[in-house]
Design a protein around this motif. Structure first.
Motif, PDB file in Angstrom:
ATOM      1  N   GLN A 135      34.231  46.229  46.076  1.00 57.03           N
ATOM      2  CA  GLN A 135      33.848  45.564  44.828  1.00 57.03           C
ATOM      3  C   GLN A 135      34.226  44.081  44.840  1.00 57.03           C
ATOM      4  O   GLN A 135      33.574  43.268  44.178  1.00 57.03           O
ATOM      5  N   GLN A 136      35.271  43.715  45.579  1.00 59.56           N
ATOM      6  CA  GLN A 136      35.803  42.356  45.517  1.00 59.56           C
ATOM      7  C   GLN A 136      35.351  41.469  46.673  1.00 59.56           C
ATOM      8  O   GLN A 136      35.270  40.244  46.520  1.00 59.56           O
ATOM      9  N   LEU A 139      32.441  39.129  45.902  1.00 58.70           N
ATOM     10  CA  LEU A 139      32.803  38.138  44.884  1.00 58.70           C
ATOM     11  C   LEU A 139      33.635  37.019  45.506  1.00 58.70           C
ATOM     12  O   LEU A 139      33.461  35.836  45.182  1.00 58.70           O
ATOM     13  N   TYR A 157      27.542  33.747  41.905  1.00 55.98           N
ATOM     14  CA  TYR A 157      28.399  34.212  40.814  1.00 55.98           C
ATOM     15  C   TYR A 157      28.705  33.025  39.904  1.00 55.98           C
ATOM     16  O   TYR A 157      29.867  32.629  39.743  1.00 55.98           O
ATOM     17  N   ARG A 162      29.128  34.753  34.287  1.00 59.08           N
ATOM     18  CA  ARG A 162      29.932  35.836  34.851  1.00 59.08           C
ATOM     19  C   ARG A 162      30.125  37.009  33.897  1.00 59.08           C
ATOM     20  O   ARG A 162      30.111  38.163  34.333  1.00 59.08           O
ATOM     21  N   ASP A 163      30.293  36.749  32.626  1.00 56.68           N
ATOM     22  CA  ASP A 163      30.470  37.867  31.694  1.00 56.68           C
ATOM     23  C   ASP A 163      29.234  38.763  31.683  1.00 56.68           C
ATOM     24  O   ASP A 163      29.351  39.997  31.702  1.00 56.68           O
ATOM     25  N   ASP A 166      28.944  40.599  35.069  1.00 57.11           N
ATOM     26  CA  ASP A 166      29.912  41.696  35.150  1.00 57.11           C
ATOM     27  C   ASP A 166      29.471  42.892  34.315  1.00 57.11           C
ATOM     28  O   ASP A 166      29.630  44.047  34.729  1.00 57.11           O
ATOM     29  N   SER A 167      28.926  42.630  33.132  1.00 56.33           N
ATOM     30  CA  SER A 167      28.475  43.715  32.257  1.00 56.33           C
ATOM     31  C   SER A 167      27.312  44.483  32.882  1.00 56.33           C
ATOM     32  O   SER A 167      27.305  45.719  32.896  1.00 56.33           O
ATOM     33  N   ALA A 170      28.534  46.527  35.879  1.00 56.01           N
ATOM     34  CA  ALA A 170      29.317  47.708  35.506  1.00 56.01           C
ATOM     35  C   ALA A 170      28.400  48.881  35.151  1.00 56.01           C
ATOM     36  O   ALA A 170      28.643  50.022  35.567  1.00 56.01           O
ATOM     37  N   GLU A 223      24.929  38.009  42.242  1.00 58.42           N
ATOM     38  CA  GLU A 223      25.603  39.202  42.750  1.00 58.42           C
ATOM     39  C   GLU A 223      25.041  40.476  42.124  1.00 58.42           C
ATOM     40  O   GLU A 223      24.965  41.520  42.789  1.00 58.42           O
ATOM     41  N   ALA A 224      24.590  40.405  40.885  1.00 61.30           N
ATOM     42  CA  ALA A 224      24.032  41.588  40.227  1.00 61.30           C
ATOM     43  C   ALA A 224      22.797  42.094  40.957  1.00 61.30           C
ATOM     44  O   ALA A 224      22.596  43.305  41.109  1.00 61.30           O
TER      45      ALA A 224
END
Length: 339
Positions: A135-136, A139, A157, A162-163, A166-167, A170, A223-224
């Motif tokens: 996962q990291q 990033l 990224y 980023r928020d 990330d959402s 997830a 990244e998404a």
């Protein structure tokens, strides 16, 4: 060898559970975990079959980190010691000098009880595993490794997004990236139906978003997109049949099929995908699901190169940057693995 075949998963009688990465050290610009960013020091170990490892292949290509981080590709078919370097001369990785990735794990922690997973980053001087935190790693490639990015590398990224990234990631992880595995390794009908329903519910929720915009977040690749792509590119080849995620094929969904073809045809994405490795791994390693180990001939791959017309939605794949250069000869996908 773990149940998931990718080395970081397990399942019991009822519920599939993906194990957390055990080695979560980070390679950072300031070396805060004792591992500083340094060109030529680290080796990225992947399987082209594994969607989690494939994220790192795409990121490394897009960011131009090929010279900074060397690449080791494991055989897609594991044995009882997991990932092995039988694709290399004499069955040894030419840089690390090892036959099995587990040897790098053992140098880091003797008798480590967890699975041997890819992607893995290994410290070349010591031969020790640094991290298997799937996962990291990407990033950090996008942020901590910025000083070694190629000229024109995209911002995968962007801080301002980023928020939202990330959402989105997830939700995609829970229902799609990991959801296909939960469906595939389900051991009862209820568990399977819950997971499979979740996969298609999330895919259907993504359709309106991707019908109006070319990429998942903003107007550039992030990244998404990388994380969704590595599952979607495997969908019809293995998840539809092998994992029973068969309410419909990706090729039957106009928006998602166009979206994934757009990415596949973008330099840095499709040129990292080996369909031969993907199919042989899933169908030959997961003997609990496919005891005959027979690998299907289909699906027809020619559709991956057909026009997608996603450019009509606008968007700039690389933002203010440029596409990556040609794939280096030693990393090209053999003809048997591509359309």
């Amino acid at each position: 060898m773990s149940a998931g075949g990718d080395g970081n998963s397990a399942y019991g009688h009822r519920t599939f559970k993906r194990s957390k990465s055990h080695f979560t050290d980070r390679i950072t610009a300031d070396g805060q975990d004792g591992w500083p960013v340094e060109a030529g020091r680290y080796r990225l170990v992947v399987s082209r079959a594994c969607p989690w490892a494939s994220r790192t292949l795409v990121s490394r290509r897009l960011l131009g980190l090929e010279d900074a981080v060397s690449l080791a590709v494991a055989d897609p078919v594991q044995d009882d010691r997991s990932w092995r370097f039988t694709l290399d001369p004499d069955g040894r990785d030419p840089v690390l000098g090892i036959r099995y990735l587990s040897e790098a794990y053992d140098r880091r922690e003797t008798d480590y009880p967890g699975g041997v997973s890819v992607p893995a980053v290994v410290d070349v001087p010591s031969g020790k595993l640094v991290t298997n935190d799937y996962q990291q790693i990407t990033l950090d490639f996008a942020t901590e490794w910025a000083a070694l990015h190629r000229p024109g590398a995209p911002d995968l990224y962007p801080r301002a997004l980023r928020d939202e990234i990330d959402s989105v990631m997830a939700d995609v992880y829970e229902d799609v990236n990991n959801g296909v595995y939960r469906a595939g390794f389900a051991t009862d009908q209820e568990e399977y139906e819950e997971a499979c329903t979740g996969v298609f519910r999330r895919l259907e929720l993504l359709v309106p978003r991707l019908a109006r915009q070319r990429y998942l977040v903003g107007d550039t690749i992030t990244e998404a997109d990388i994380r969704l792509f590595t599952t979607l590119v495997r969908f019809d080849a293995v998840y539809h049949g092998h994992f029973k995620c068969n309410r419909w094929k990706l090729a039957e969904n106009e928006v998602l099929w166009a979206y994934v073809r757009d990415l596949y045809q973008t330099p840095g994405f499709g040129d990292t995908v080996d369909f031969d490795h993907i199919k042989r791994h899933y169908y030959q390693v997961h003997t609990g699901i496919n005891p005959t180990r027979v690998v299907p001939l289909g699906p027809d791959l020619s559709g991956w190169l057909t026009a997608h017309h996603r450019e009509q939605l606008g968007g700039r794949p690389f933002g203010d940057g440029t596409p990556p250069g040609p794939v280096r000869a030693e990393e090209e996908i053999p003809a048997v693995g591509r359309p």
